[in-house]
Design a protein around this motif. Structure first.
Motif, PDB file in Angstrom:
ATOM      1  N   GLU A 197       0.827  -1.215   0.000  1.00 48.72           N
ATOM      2  CA  GLU A 197       0.000   0.000   0.000  1.00 48.72           C
ATOM      3  C   GLU A 197       0.859   1.262   0.000  1.00 48.72           C
ATOM      4  OE1 GLU A 197      -2.374  -3.267   0.620  1.00 48.72           O
ATOM      5  OE2 GLU A 197      -0.737  -2.705   1.981  1.00 48.72           O
ATOM      6  N   VAL A 198       1.980   1.220   0.686  1.00 47.17           N
ATOM      7  CA  VAL A 198       2.906   2.362   0.663  1.00 47.17           C
ATOM      8  C   VAL A 198       3.382   2.603  -0.763  1.00 47.17           C
ATOM      9  CG1 VAL A 198       5.179   3.210   1.420  1.00 47.17           C
ATOM     10  CG2 VAL A 198       3.659   2.050   3.049  1.00 47.17           C
ATOM     11  N   MET A 199       3.753   1.543  -1.438  1.00 52.29           N
ATOM     12  CA  MET A 199       4.261   1.655  -2.796  1.00 52.29           C
ATOM     13  C   MET A 199       3.176   2.124  -3.762  1.00 52.29           C
ATOM     14  SD  MET A 199       6.402  -1.870  -2.433  1.00 52.29           S
ATOM     15  CE  MET A 199       6.813  -2.136  -4.143  1.00 52.29           C
ATOM     16  N   LYS A 200       1.948   1.634  -3.582  1.00 51.46           N
ATOM     17  CA  LYS A 200       0.845   2.062  -4.438  1.00 51.46           C
ATOM     18  C   LYS A 200       0.556   3.554  -4.260  1.00 51.46           C
ATOM     19  CE  LYS A 200      -1.560  -2.404  -4.583  1.00 51.46           C
ATOM     20  NZ  LYS A 200      -2.760  -3.157  -4.128  1.00 51.46           N
ATOM     21  N   ALA A 201       0.597   4.019  -3.026  1.00 41.86           N
ATOM     22  CA  ALA A 201       0.317   5.431  -2.764  1.00 41.86           C
ATOM     23  C   ALA A 201       1.402   6.329  -3.363  1.00 41.86           C
ATOM     24  CB  ALA A 201       0.200   5.667  -1.258  1.00 41.86           C
ATOM     25  N   LEU A 202       2.672   5.959  -3.170  1.00 42.71           N
ATOM     26  CA  LEU A 202       3.763   6.734  -3.759  1.00 42.71           C
ATOM     27  C   LEU A 202       3.640   6.769  -5.277  1.00 42.71           C
ATOM     28  CD1 LEU A 202       6.754   5.523  -1.558  1.00 42.71           C
ATOM     29  CD2 LEU A 202       5.899   7.876  -1.706  1.00 42.71           C
ATOM     30  N   ALA A 203       3.310   5.630  -5.878  1.00 43.19           N
ATOM     31  CA  ALA A 203       3.172   5.568  -7.329  1.00 43.19           C
ATOM     32  C   ALA A 203       1.998   6.424  -7.803  1.00 43.19           C
ATOM     33  CB  ALA A 203       2.985   4.119  -7.772  1.00 43.19           C
ATOM     34  N   ALA A 204       0.901   6.406  -7.060  1.00 40.83           N
ATOM     35  CA  ALA A 204      -0.272   7.205  -7.443  1.00 40.83           C
ATOM     36  C   ALA A 204       0.084   8.688  -7.498  1.00 40.83           C
ATOM     37  CB  ALA A 204      -1.411   6.959  -6.459  1.00 40.83           C
ATOM     38  N   PHE A 205       0.853   9.158  -6.511  1.00 40.98           N
ATOM     39  CA  PHE A 205       1.252  10.557  -6.525  1.00 40.98           C
ATOM     40  C   PHE A 205       2.210  10.851  -7.679  1.00 40.98           C
ATOM     41  CE2 PHE A 205       4.533  13.672  -5.175  1.00 40.98           C
ATOM     42  CZ  PHE A 205       3.760  14.817  -5.316  1.00 40.98           C
ATOM     43  N   GLN A 206       3.197   9.990  -7.886  1.00 38.31           N
ATOM     44  CA  GLN A 206       4.193  10.247  -8.926  1.00 38.31           C
ATOM     45  C   GLN A 206       3.577  10.259 -10.328  1.00 38.31           C
ATOM     46  OE1 GLN A 206       8.274   8.343  -8.125  1.00 38.31           O
ATOM     47  NE2 GLN A 206       6.939   7.285  -6.662  1.00 38.31           N
ATOM     48  N   ARG A 207       2.487   9.543 -10.502  1.00 38.69           N
ATOM     49  CA  ARG A 207       1.829   9.540 -11.815  1.00 38.69           C
ATOM     50  C   ARG A 207       1.162  10.879 -12.132  1.00 38.69           C
ATOM     51  NH1 ARG A 207       0.684   3.889 -10.427  1.00 38.69           N
ATOM     52  NH2 ARG A 207       1.957   2.617 -11.842  1.00 38.69           N
ATOM     53  N   THR A 208       1.069  11.764 -11.169  1.00 40.99           N
ATOM     54  CA  THR A 208       0.482  13.085 -11.423  1.00 40.99           C
ATOM     55  C   THR A 208       1.531  14.096 -11.872  1.00 40.99           C
ATOM     56  OG1 THR A 208       0.786  13.978  -9.163  1.00 40.99           O
ATOM     57  CG2 THR A 208      -1.180  12.629  -9.575  1.00 40.99           C
ATOM     58  N   LEU A 209       2.799  13.726 -11.858  1.00 37.09           N
ATOM     59  CA  LEU A 209       3.882  14.679 -12.132  1.00 37.09           C
ATOM     60  C   LEU A 209       4.131  14.770 -13.637  1.00 37.09           C
ATOM     61  CD1 LEU A 209       6.303  13.620  -9.253  1.00 37.09           C
ATOM     62  CD2 LEU A 209       4.428  15.279  -9.217  1.00 37.09           C
ATOM     63  N   ALA A 210       3.484  15.701 -14.271  1.00 35.41           N
ATOM     64  CA  ALA A 210       3.544  15.828 -15.725  1.00 35.41           C
ATOM     65  C   ALA A 210       4.129  17.171 -16.139  1.00 35.41           C
ATOM     66  CB  ALA A 210       2.151  15.667 -16.316  1.00 35.41           C
ATOM     67  N   SER A 211       4.778  17.178 -17.287  1.00 35.12           N
ATOM     68  CA  SER A 211       5.308  18.428 -17.839  1.00 35.12           C
ATOM     69  C   SER A 211       4.171  19.380 -18.194  1.00 35.12           C
ATOM     70  CB  SER A 211       6.115  18.148 -19.114  1.00 35.12           C
ATOM     71  OG  SER A 211       7.330  17.516 -18.844  1.00 35.12           O
ATOM     72  N   ARG A 212       4.446  20.640 -18.073  1.00 36.07           N
ATOM     73  CA  ARG A 212       3.524  21.642 -18.584  1.00 36.07           C
ATOM     74  C   ARG A 212       3.759  21.781 -20.090  1.00 36.07           C
ATOM     75  NH1 ARG A 212       3.433  26.714 -14.491  1.00 36.07           N
ATOM     76  NH2 ARG A 212       1.212  26.626 -14.902  1.00 36.07           N
ATOM     77  N   ARG A 213       2.832  22.382 -20.768  1.00 35.14           N
ATOM     78  CA  ARG A 213       2.973  22.573 -22.214  1.00 35.14           C
ATOM     79  C   ARG A 213       4.066  23.589 -22.520  1.00 35.14           C
ATOM     80  NH1 ARG A 213      -1.229  21.456 -25.884  1.00 35.14           N
ATOM     81  NH2 ARG A 213      -1.177  23.586 -26.698  1.00 35.14           N
ATOM     82  N   SER A 214       4.807  23.334 -23.555  1.00 31.54           N
ATOM     83  CA  SER A 214       5.897  24.212 -23.982  1.00 31.54           C
ATOM     84  C   SER A 214       5.470  25.006 -25.213  1.00 31.54           C
ATOM     85  CB  SER A 214       7.133  23.377 -24.314  1.00 31.54           C
ATOM     86  OG  SER A 214       6.884  22.581 -25.472  1.00 31.54           O
ATOM     87  N   ARG A 215       6.360  25.903 -25.637  1.00 31.40           N
ATOM     88  CA  ARG A 215       6.087  26.650 -26.870  1.00 31.40           C
ATOM     89  C   ARG A 215       6.005  25.710 -28.073  1.00 31.40           C
ATOM     90  NH1 ARG A 215      10.032  29.533 -28.444  1.00 31.40           N
ATOM     91  NH2 ARG A 215      11.568  28.988 -26.845  1.00 31.40           N
ATOM     92  N   PHE A 216       6.739  24.609 -28.017  1.00 30.98           N
ATOM     93  CA  PHE A 216       6.703  23.656 -29.117  1.00 30.98           C
ATOM     94  C   PHE A 216       5.320  23.023 -29.250  1.00 30.98           C
ATOM     95  CE2 PHE A 216       7.500  19.294 -30.794  1.00 30.98           C
ATOM     96  CZ  PHE A 216       7.944  19.671 -32.057  1.00 30.98           C
ATOM     97  N   ASP A 217       4.640  22.761 -28.137  1.00 28.21           N
ATOM     98  CA  ASP A 217       3.281  22.231 -28.193  1.00 28.21           C
ATOM     99  C   ASP A 217       2.342  23.214 -28.886  1.00 28.21           C
ATOM    100  OD1 ASP A 217       3.572  19.696 -26.626  1.00 28.21           O
ATOM    101  OD2 ASP A 217       4.218  21.091 -25.092  1.00 28.21           O
ATOM    102  N   GLU A 218       2.524  24.495 -28.563  1.00 26.61           N
ATOM    103  CA  GLU A 218       1.703  25.520 -29.216  1.00 26.61           C
ATOM    104  C   GLU A 218       1.995  25.563 -30.716  1.00 26.61           C
ATOM    105  OE1 GLU A 218      -0.637  27.107 -27.636  1.00 26.61           O
ATOM    106  OE2 GLU A 218      -0.102  26.255 -25.684  1.00 26.61           O
ATOM    107  N   PHE A 219       3.267  25.414 -31.071  1.00 27.67           N
ATOM    108  CA  PHE A 219       3.673  25.447 -32.477  1.00 27.67           C
ATOM    109  C   PHE A 219       3.029  24.306 -33.255  1.00 27.67           C
ATOM    110  CE2 PHE A 219       6.585  24.422 -35.968  1.00 27.67           C
ATOM    111  CZ  PHE A 219       6.776  25.675 -36.545  1.00 27.67           C
ATOM    112  N   ILE A 220       3.087  23.100 -32.702  1.00 24.93           N
ATOM    113  CA  ILE A 220       2.491  21.940 -33.368  1.00 24.93           C
ATOM    114  C   ILE A 220       1.006  22.157 -33.622  1.00 24.93           C
ATOM    115  CG2 ILE A 220       1.786  19.539 -32.987  1.00 24.93           C
ATOM    116  CD1 ILE A 220       4.406  18.947 -31.763  1.00 24.93           C
ATOM    117  N   GLU A 221       0.343  22.845 -32.699  1.00 28.98           N
ATOM    118  CA  GLU A 221      -1.102  23.020 -32.797  1.00 28.98           C
ATOM    119  C   GLU A 221      -1.511  24.261 -33.590  1.00 28.98           C
ATOM    120  OE1 GLU A 221      -2.807  22.666 -28.925  1.00 28.98           O
ATOM    121  OE2 GLU A 221      -2.135  20.600 -28.678  1.00 28.98           O
TER     122      GLU A 221
END
Length: 380
Positions: A197-221
């Protein structure tokens, strides 16, 4: 213009056009303006990247816009618990080191050190990778020894030179704190929790750590002013002459595979045999997982050993082809473990100006830092 001169001029144009049609796009486009016009259009109309035969790759794609479910996810019981555990030094034997000691939200979830410093001020041997976008990784650690985040969480907790926690003592420590018992019950519905359960909880939090959009994402779109002409030249070089897309492609700029890029330091200081230490397969000597280049300019120093702090210098290294460290047939015959640099590594002949353009492009795929706030207080 006389008749002979006119015929000569026509022949010159025919030969020139024929020559240009046979040359790769990377070598004959004229100004930065003409090159930029080839990329300021939908991505399916971009020039085809230079990819070696047999190499799997994916076209670039953008990160999603604001996730309307983000705040609900962050308030879910398992993520709330995992965040507390991630920032809590109670997970270490000394009660002084937390996961966030090396994966700092202020430094893009890495630590800005060559190698991490942990229990008893002991240094590790490999650079701390950023946790951004770990939810998308097929394997974890530089050598791929963990197949998922739950499995990954265990190693640093019990490693002597990291958190140095005896696992048999951790659960009693947590269960002695009523606030943690309530959090575990909320997350998993059972007060008789254990390490899974400790490992599942740590993994659940780490899965929320995502990059924000960059200028390149805006360019592609379609925001074609998001990148400068120099950055577009860097994008084109990244896709063609610099050969980067042989390993760094797709949404996260990685093939999630393992390569020996010539930094094994065989039988020298800093020697690291990489994935071989996991698989015992001689073909894996010196191989390390291809890192994602999302937010790369925020996650220095680079490479598995963290010895490279200057991106221009690092690109100069790649420009050399790195084959000077690869085993000759004679060396391989005499020593079967002598590392062989990946054949994808080739001399690039990039100019200083071209390297500067690639650096500019890497800045364009680096988003502004999101510095998550640490919990104001911990369960006690």
């Amino acid at each position: 213009m006389n008749k002979i001169a006119a015929i000569g001029f026509v022949l010159f144009l025919v030969i020139s056009v024929s020559w240009m049609n046979q040359m790769p796009l990377a070598y004959w486009e004229g100004s930065l303006d003409s090159l930029a016009s080839q990329y300021r259009r939908p991505i399916e109309e971009w020039p085809t990247p230079v990819i070696d035969a047999g190499v799997p790759w994916e076209e670039f794609s953008s990160l999603p816009k604001v996730d309307s479910h983000y705040f609900a996810v962050m308030e879910s019981p398992a993520v709330v618990l995992g965040k507390y555990l991630f920032f809590d030094p109670i997970l270490s034997g000394s009660n002084q080191i937390s996961c966030s000691s090396c994966h700092n939200p202020q430094t893009s979830w890495a630590d800005k050190n060559t190698v991490p410093v942990g229990n008893d001020h002991l240094e590790g041997t490999r650079n701390t990778p950023s946790l951004l976008n770990v939810y998308a990784r097929k394997t974890l650690f530089w050598d791929g020894r963990a197949n998922n985040l739950e499995e990954q969480a265990l190693a640093p907790i019990e490693a002597h030179h990291e958190m140095n926690m005896e696992l048999s003592k951790l659960i009693p420590k947590l269960k002695a704190i009523p606030a943690y018992n309530k959090l575990f019950i909320a997350a998993f519905g059972d007060e008789d929790y254990a390490m899974p359960e400790v490992m599942k909880a740590l993994a659940a939090f780490q899965r929320t750590l995502a990059s924000r959009r960059s200028r390149f994402d805006e360019f592609i779109e379609g925001n074609y002013n998001a990148l400068s002409d120099q950055e577009i030249q860097g994008l084109h070089l990244f896709r063609t002459k610099a050969r980067c897309m042989n390993c760094h492609s797709g949404k996260f700029f990685t093939d999630d595979a393992f390569h020996n890029v010539g930094l094994t330091y065989y039988k020298r200081k800093y020697e690291d045999l990489g994935r071989y230490l996991v698989t015992n397969d001689p073909a894996d000597i010196g191989k390390f997982r291809t890192p994602s280049l999302r937010d790369v300019m925020n996650t220095d120093p680079w490479m598995h050993n963290g010895l490279f702090w200057d991106m221009t210098g690092l690109l100069n290294m790649y420009n050399s082809g790195m084959q000077m460290n690869s085993a000759t047939p004679e060396q391989k015959a005499a020593d079967p473990n002598y590392p062989v640099t990946d054949p994808l590594m080739k001399k690039l002949n990039l100019s200083k100006t071209e390297i500067q353009s690639i650096v500019a492009f890497l800045h364009s795929i680096t988003a502004t830092k999101y510095r998550m706030r640490r919990p104001e207080s911990l369960p006690r």
